[in-house]
Design an enzyme around this catalytic site. Sequence first.
Site, PDB file in Angstrom:
ATOM      1  N   ASP A 180       0.863  -1.195   0.000  1.00 49.83           N
ATOM      2  CA  ASP A 180       0.000   0.000   0.000  1.00 49.83           C
ATOM      3  C   ASP A 180       0.889   1.231   0.000  1.00 49.83           C
ATOM      4  OD1 ASP A 180      -1.836   1.987   0.385  1.00 49.83           O
ATOM      5  OD2 ASP A 180      -2.624   1.217   2.293  1.00 49.83           O
ATOM      6  N   GLU A 206      -1.703  -1.237  -3.779  1.00 54.21           N
ATOM      7  CA  GLU A 206      -2.817  -0.375  -3.342  1.00 54.21           C
ATOM      8  C   GLU A 206      -2.432   1.092  -3.437  1.00 54.21           C
ATOM      9  OE1 GLU A 206      -4.516  -1.668   0.356  1.00 54.21           O
ATOM     10  OE2 GLU A 206      -5.141   0.349   0.929  1.00 54.21           O
ATOM     11  N   GLU A 232     -10.314   3.922  -1.158  1.00 53.40           N
ATOM     12  CA  GLU A 232     -10.649   4.284   0.228  1.00 53.40           C
ATOM     13  C   GLU A 232     -10.990   5.764   0.403  1.00 53.40           C
ATOM     14  OE1 GLU A 232      -6.784   4.939   2.835  1.00 53.40           O
ATOM     15  OE2 GLU A 232      -6.533   3.139   1.636  1.00 53.40           O
ATOM     16  N   HIS A 282     -12.259  -1.248   3.130  1.00 51.46           N
ATOM     17  CA  HIS A 282     -11.197  -0.512   3.832  1.00 51.46           C
ATOM     18  C   HIS A 282     -11.659  -0.221   5.253  1.00 51.46           C
ATOM     19  CE1 HIS A 282      -9.278   3.326   5.139  1.00 51.46           C
ATOM     20  NE2 HIS A 282      -8.201   2.693   4.712  1.00 51.46           N
TER      21      HIS A 282
HETATM   22 MG   LIG Z   1      -4.792   1.982   2.116  1.00 54.52          MG
END
Ligand SMILES: [Mg+2]
Length: 356
Positions: A180, A206, A232, A282
């Site tokens: 991420d 991500e 998200e 998320h």
């Molecule tokens: Mg994230």
Amino acid sequence: MKITAVEAHVCNARMRNWVFVRVVTDEPGLHGWGEATLEWHTRAVVGAVEDLAELIVGEDPTRIEHLWQMMMRQHFWHGNDIVRGTALSGIDIALWDILGKALGQPVHRVLGSYGRSTLPVYASSLLFKPTAELLREAEGLAAQGFPGLKLKIGQGLEADLRNVREIRKVIGPQVRLMTDANCSYDTLGALELGRRLEAEGVYWFEEPVAPENLEGYEKLARALDMAIAGGETEFNRWAFKEYLQRQAMDIIQPDIARAGGFTEVRKIAALASAFDVPVAPHTGASSAVAVAASIQWAAALPNLLTFEHMYPPNPLREELLADPLPSPANGQIEVPQRPGLGIELSPQALARFRTS
Ligand SMILES: [Mg+2]
């Protein structure tokens, strides 16, 4: 039944703010809780909750679709406003909590449950730390039975790759490793890193680039075999439609406390299913309220991929409830079966963390 009040409660711990929404009804003792946390926007979200409250006090709390449309449309401005979206999400979650309690059913059943009594989870997230500490943590999580781990990246190509390689050595070949970047790369940098990450067997990349950079997501999703994940930061189905139509994300990650509450995330997930795109909800820095809501949603979600279990300490997740949320075991987390969100906030904890 009528809504008599909508309250915003601000809590603070460790330099962060969380916003909770309580919707009160004229049925004695019947109220619902929601979460509307948006980092660095606390006062704006509280103001938006108060503005939206004017529209719904006096209304029937069980007409949730109607109330959602009213809150979305009454003000007639363009709908893609993350502050209002977050406020709306908090109210919507509280309304579903009320509906579940009124019916004596957990929200996932009211949503037409998929029948999951547990959810597959992954451990999130290994943060920026000295290598030895990072490896100890990764090894411990793999030993606890998590089938997947997520690592924060964004320290530059060489440092990110080194961490991925070292972690792979200690967790073995079976555990999925996700990365991420929290939007820390530009398209060119993400492409270069992404090619190297997929050669290392990383499962998803991500938020490689900023959410405004749709062309970047599209380019990365086309160029890389590894899955591109994100979403998200987004509110509503029209925002996700853009990514889906462009095939710019392989996995979407709506946050129930931001993307529009239960009413909207189920539509986002349905839209994604038409593109055969799975959902990994998320949860991030959410409190126990948003996590409980996410669990209820995920339990009713046919195209659930995996559920984000945040393991770093968070007092608003661990200490806020009268009975804490279940802890995952062997890569699964139990779905609470009590009515509504299945939680009760501890008045003492709320008093301790509350600032306004
Ligand atoms: Mg994230």
